[in-house]
Design an enzyme around this catalytic site. Structure first.
Site, PDB file in Angstrom:
ATOM      1  N   GLU A 112      40.069  67.381  28.399  1.00 16.37           N
ATOM      2  CA  GLU A 112      40.273  68.282  29.547  1.00 16.37           C
ATOM      3  C   GLU A 112      39.445  69.524  29.245  1.00 16.37           C
ATOM      4  O   GLU A 112      39.843  70.363  28.433  1.00 16.37           O
ATOM      5  CB  GLU A 112      41.755  68.642  29.689  1.00 16.37           C
ATOM      6  CG  GLU A 112      42.661  67.482  30.047  1.00 16.37           C
ATOM      7  CD  GLU A 112      42.446  66.962  31.460  1.00 16.37           C
ATOM      8  OE1 GLU A 112      41.788  67.638  32.274  1.00 16.37           O
ATOM      9  OE2 GLU A 112      42.921  65.848  31.741  1.00 16.37           O
ATOM     10  N   ASN A 172      45.282  79.397  26.419  1.00 14.83           N
ATOM     11  CA  ASN A 172      45.575  79.983  27.739  1.00 14.83           C
ATOM     12  C   ASN A 172      46.873  79.465  28.353  1.00 14.83           C
ATOM     13  O   ASN A 172      47.501  80.151  29.147  1.00 14.83           O
ATOM     14  CB  ASN A 172      44.377  79.836  28.690  1.00 14.83           C
ATOM     15  CG  ASN A 172      44.040  78.401  28.986  1.00 14.83           C
ATOM     16  OD1 ASN A 172      44.416  77.494  28.249  1.00 14.83           O
ATOM     17  ND2 ASN A 172      43.314  78.174  30.071  1.00 14.83           N
ATOM     18  N   CYS A 212      41.576  77.001  33.552  1.00  9.69           N
ATOM     19  CA  CYS A 212      40.420  76.120  33.777  1.00  9.69           C
ATOM     20  C   CYS A 212      40.233  75.777  35.244  1.00  9.69           C
ATOM     21  O   CYS A 212      39.128  75.474  35.670  1.00  9.69           O
ATOM     22  CB  CYS A 212      40.598  74.846  32.964  1.00  9.69           C
ATOM     23  SG  CYS A 212      42.186  74.089  33.266  1.00  9.69           S
ATOM     24  N   GLU A 230      45.674  63.700  33.036  1.00  6.31           N
ATOM     25  CA  GLU A 230      46.988  64.029  32.465  1.00  6.31           C
ATOM     26  C   GLU A 230      47.994  64.165  33.591  1.00  6.31           C
ATOM     27  O   GLU A 230      47.632  64.458  34.728  1.00  6.31           O
ATOM     28  CB  GLU A 230      46.884  65.316  31.641  1.00  6.31           C
ATOM     29  CG  GLU A 230      45.998  65.095  30.424  1.00  6.31           C
ATOM     30  CD  GLU A 230      46.003  66.234  29.426  1.00  6.31           C
ATOM     31  OE1 GLU A 230      46.258  67.380  29.811  1.00  6.31           O
ATOM     32  OE2 GLU A 230      45.735  65.959  28.244  1.00  6.31           O
TER      33      GLU A 230
END
Ligand code: NAP
Length: 522
Positions: free
Chosen positions: A293, A192, A327, A500
């Site tokens: 993640e 994505n 997400c 991150e």
């Protein structure tokens, strides 16, 4: 290398269907949609072989990369198996000592060069993103800027990896805490954000002094390979950055090598929670460090005091970016009774006015296709489940062709519906009515995942209270788009492990070593 271009002659039915894709609320095709779009075989930065140890290597077979808007093949890419994955791990391991020994400044300069090259080639890179993921060009350009920003940020952070000198309880000792790179990192990324999900990890890894093997998603290997081409041009040494693309069929075997090989010290994964659990289990045997993640199920809460126009524009940005395939996309819209009708009315109008489906290469497109038919099926299943339980479709609700799904607005949604229980990953906006802050928080936190959450309110006390009580890793207050390299990105619960970006992102690739200098003459 074989690249097939879209052609009127070969796929007239697809073109006909593409021309018919409407704007939400207005059925006519735009004039620009009368054109077909294709990725040129000679597109700059189009690479189709794996990149291992500074060389472009072919595998025994190749897999097709498809344009999700047309279903047409745009390239055939080397289909790596466990042997190529092992070769890449070995190369990364061999490159590790000298990359580790390079000074922070030397690593920083190379990352900066890589950043400059991404910036220079942003249009070519964006085109690859659009053709392999379906994303509208404007969003692809933003993704490349976002991807590059991690290389810039970590080129700066590379020079700020400080250890500690700790006061010793004994006169004849000195205590030091050193930060050292963990070693080889396996990086597994989704489709994505095919460029940014790589640089967000690799920027931090390389800055810390780690070497990496990247396995991109089957749907989007071209962006990863283009990054390899630019890494080479930037002068990143052989073996430091390796890319092993593979088909979904080979993925488990490649994943097995990347998550179990004893030479790998760390795995970093972005993708679904289900896959994350599989990878964690594999990595457990050799006790690798892990960053995860994973999936989200973001609540978007609009309180009575909210500025309704701001809430609507935040909802549009947060829900319809990348056709809802992010997400941190809002997945459940909780709207307080006093503002409910105004919010829904304005949102419907904004959808009519702003959303246009089409091929991502069409400058008028705001909504591309979903990545594949399975993704479209999931959205439609959630719509029909909601309708069967009493929800009302105010906009959209249908598949148009292939994996194009109409942006959909659902009201009268309740918490027993599928769309409020699982991540949609598509352009479905379900609205739930609530009365009290407590009720909104109960619904928002009733999830096994917690990545992002959004709060719209003008009451400062409420902003603080709700932000602190939301069980998520990222909160947007009166803001729908949050991502930036300066801030920490990560979830709680089953949304993941670690962060991150930000000054903390590099820690994921470092370990602390305690060094004691003893028996000194006081
Ligand atoms: P996915 O199915 O988990 O795939 C992600 C990556 O994992 C792909 O490269 C996939 O390869 C690979 N993979 C799957 N099984 C594997 C195995 N056994 N061994 C090694 N690799 C394996 O996720 P997705 O559907 O592509 O992505 C959507 C999900 O990612 C959503 O849940 C979304 O919320 C999450 N996501 C999270 C973040 C975040 O930062 N938290 C960001 C973006 C997306 P193949 O392509 O070959 O299957």
């Amino acid at each position: 290398m074989s690249v097939v271009c879209a052609s009127h002659a070969r796929h007239p039915f697809l073109l006909l269907l593409l021309r018919r894709l409407p704007r939400v609320g207005s059925p006519g095709p735009s004039p620009a949609m009368r054109r077909s779009y294709s990725l040129d075989a000679s597109a700059p930065l189009l690479r189709t072989r794996a990149y291992v140890d500074g060389r472009w290597v072919s595998a025994a077979s190749a897999f097709p990369v498809l344009d999700p808007a047309t279903g047409q093949e745009i390239a055939r890419v080397s289909d790596c198996g466990p042997a190529e994955a092992k070769r890449a791990v070995d190369a990364a391991y061999r490159a590790s000592p000298s990359w580790k020994r390079a000074t922070a400044k030397e690593r920083s300069v190379l990352l900066r060069k890589w950043f400059d090259l991404l910036t220079r080639h942003k249009e070519d890179l964006a085109k690859l993103v659009t053709f392999e993921s379906g994303k509208p060009m404007k969003e692809s350009e933003s993704e490349i800027a976002y991807a590059a920003s991690f290389l810039e940020w970590f080129s700066e952070e590379a020079r700020r990896v400080y250890g500690d000198v700790v006061p010793s309880p004994l006169r004849d000792r000195k205590i030091f805490l050193l930060k050292q790179p963990v070693g080889v990192a396996s990086i597994i990324t989704p489709w994505n954000f095919p460029s940014a999900m790589i640089t967000r990890k690799v920027g931090a890894a390389l800055a810390a002094g780690c070497t990496v093997v990247v396995k991109p998603a089957e749907d989007t290997p071209l962006s990863a390979l283009a990054l390899a081409e630019l890494a080479e041009q930037a002068g990143i040494p052989a073996g430091v950055f390796n890319v092993v693309p593979c088909s979904r069929e080979k993925t488990p075997a490649v994943g097995q090598v990347l998550c179990t090989d004893p030479l790998v010290a760390k795995i970093s994964f972005t993708g679904s929670t289900a896959t994350g659990k599989v990878l964690l289990k594999m990595a457990a045997d050799t006790v690798k460090k892990a960053s995860m993640e994973l999936g989200g199920h973001a609540p978007f809460i609009v309180f009575d005091s909210a500025d309704v126009d701001r809430a609507v524009s935040g909802a549009m940005a947060s829900k319809f970016r990348n056709s809802g395939q992010a997400c941190v996309c809002s997945n459940r819209f909780l709207v307080q009774s006093g503002i409910y009708e105004r919010f829904v009315d304005k949102l419907g109008r904004a959808m009519d006015a702003e959303l246009r489906l089409g091929h991502g290469a069409d400058p008028g497109t705001t909504q591309g296709p979903l990545i594949n038919q399975r993704a479209a099926d999931k959205v439609l299943q959630q719509v029909s489940d909601a309708v069967s339980r009493g929800a009302t479709v105010l906009r959209g609700g249908k598949r148009l062709h292939g994996s194009f799904v109409e942006p959909t607005l659902l009201v009268d949604v309740t918490t027993d519906m599928l769309c409020t229980k699982e991540e949609t990953f598509g352009p479905l906006l379900p609205v739930i009515r609530f009365s009290t802050e407590e009720e909104a928080l109960t619904v928002a936190n009733d999830s096994n995942v917690g990545l992002a959450g959004y709060v719209y309110s003008q009451d400062v006390s409420q902003m603080w209270r709700v932000s602190e009580l939301l069980e998520v890793g990222i909160v947007g207050v009166n803001e729908g788009l949050l991502s930036t390299p300066e801030a920490a990105f990560g979830g709680v619960k089953e949304s993941g492990l670690g962060s991150e970006g930000s000054r903390y992102g590099i820690d994921e690739y470092l370990e602390l070593k305690y060094m004691c200098l003893g028996n000194l003459q006081p």
